[in-house]
Design a protein around this motif. Structure first.
Motif, PDB file in Angstrom:
ATOM      1  N   ILE A 148      -3.548 -35.287 -39.733  1.00  0.00           N
ATOM      2  CA  ILE A 148      -3.499 -36.638 -40.294  1.00  0.00           C
ATOM      3  C   ILE A 148      -4.752 -36.837 -41.136  1.00  0.00           C
TER       4      ILE A 148
ATOM      5  N   PRO B 238       3.228 -30.806 -39.956  1.00  0.00           N
ATOM      6  CA  PRO B 238       3.517 -32.090 -39.293  1.00  0.00           C
ATOM      7  C   PRO B 238       2.325 -33.049 -39.376  1.00  0.00           C
ATOM      8  N   GLY B 239       2.628 -34.338 -39.395  1.00  0.00           N
ATOM      9  CA  GLY B 239       1.597 -35.364 -39.462  1.00  0.00           C
ATOM     10  C   GLY B 239       1.678 -36.115 -40.768  1.00  0.00           C
TER      11      GLY B 239
ATOM     12  N   ASP C 294       0.158 -28.579 -34.660  1.00  0.00           N
ATOM     13  CA  ASP C 294       1.022 -29.658 -34.194  1.00  0.00           C
ATOM     14  C   ASP C 294       0.983 -30.848 -35.134  1.00  0.00           C
ATOM     15  N   SER C 295      -0.201 -31.165 -35.661  1.00  0.00           N
ATOM     16  CA  SER C 295      -0.331 -32.346 -36.497  1.00  0.00           C
ATOM     17  C   SER C 295      -1.633 -32.316 -37.278  1.00  0.00           C
TER      18      SER C 295
END
Length: 175
Positions: free
Chosen positions: A60, A37-38, A57-58
């Motif tokens: 970036i 995710p991200g 979770d993420s």
């Protein structure tokens, strides 16, 4: 690419571990079961992840995809399900096309210092922001990075893979 640079990129996803994309046209979003995710080109390795000791979770990356000679900012969040102790390790492989540049087993607790963490990595939420200066001398081509991370007792922490195509920079002399 130095081991620490490759590991820093990937170690964000293993405490959440880094990088790389096949598509220079747009950032990759988590639209596939294996996508992390991200906004990053990170993917989970195929297989069951339900027992992994880290939930990511993420992640970036800015810029996404990374570019040679640019500053890469990595932001990652996740949850460590069990404290990760000394002795944890990562099986790291970096390939340039079909050529294996790195194939090593590295001490996670030594390498994790590249993302300003230390062992033991305590159970609970974790957030990382790391800036990495990517060398402008990265040869153009396709790179694949695989990181399979385990505890000292051989329990899987996570497994990530990433791809990047570093394009040749055009210059005045290329016209």
């Amino acid at each position: 690419m130095r081991l620490s640079a490759a590991f820093a990129l990937l170690s964000v996803g293993a405490s959440a571990l880094s990088i790389f994309s096949d598509d220079k046209q747009h950032a990759i979003a988590a639209d596939d079961d294996l996508d992390v995710p991200g906004q990053s080109p990170l993917k989970f390795c195929e297989g069951d992840r339900s027992n992994d000791l880290i939930t990511i979770d993420s992640v970036i990356l800015t810029p996404n995809p990374p570019e040679a000679g640019q500053t890469l900012v990595i932001e990652a969040t996740g949850t460590v399900k069990e404290t990760i102790e000394e002795g944890a390790y990562v099986n790291l492989q970096v390939k340039y096309g079909y050529i294996r540049l790195i194939n090593t087993q590295a001490d996670l607790c030594t390498e994790i210092k590249n993302v300003d963490l230390e062992c033991p990595i305590e159970k609970g939420k974790i957030s990382i922001i790391k800036t990495v200066e990517l060398p402008k001398e990265i040869p153009p081509g396709k790179y694949v990075v695989d990181a399979d991370v385990y505890t000292a007792d051989d329990e899987r922490i996570t497994c990530l893979t990433a791809k990047v195509d570093f394009a040749r920079k055009s210059s005045f002399f290329d016209l």
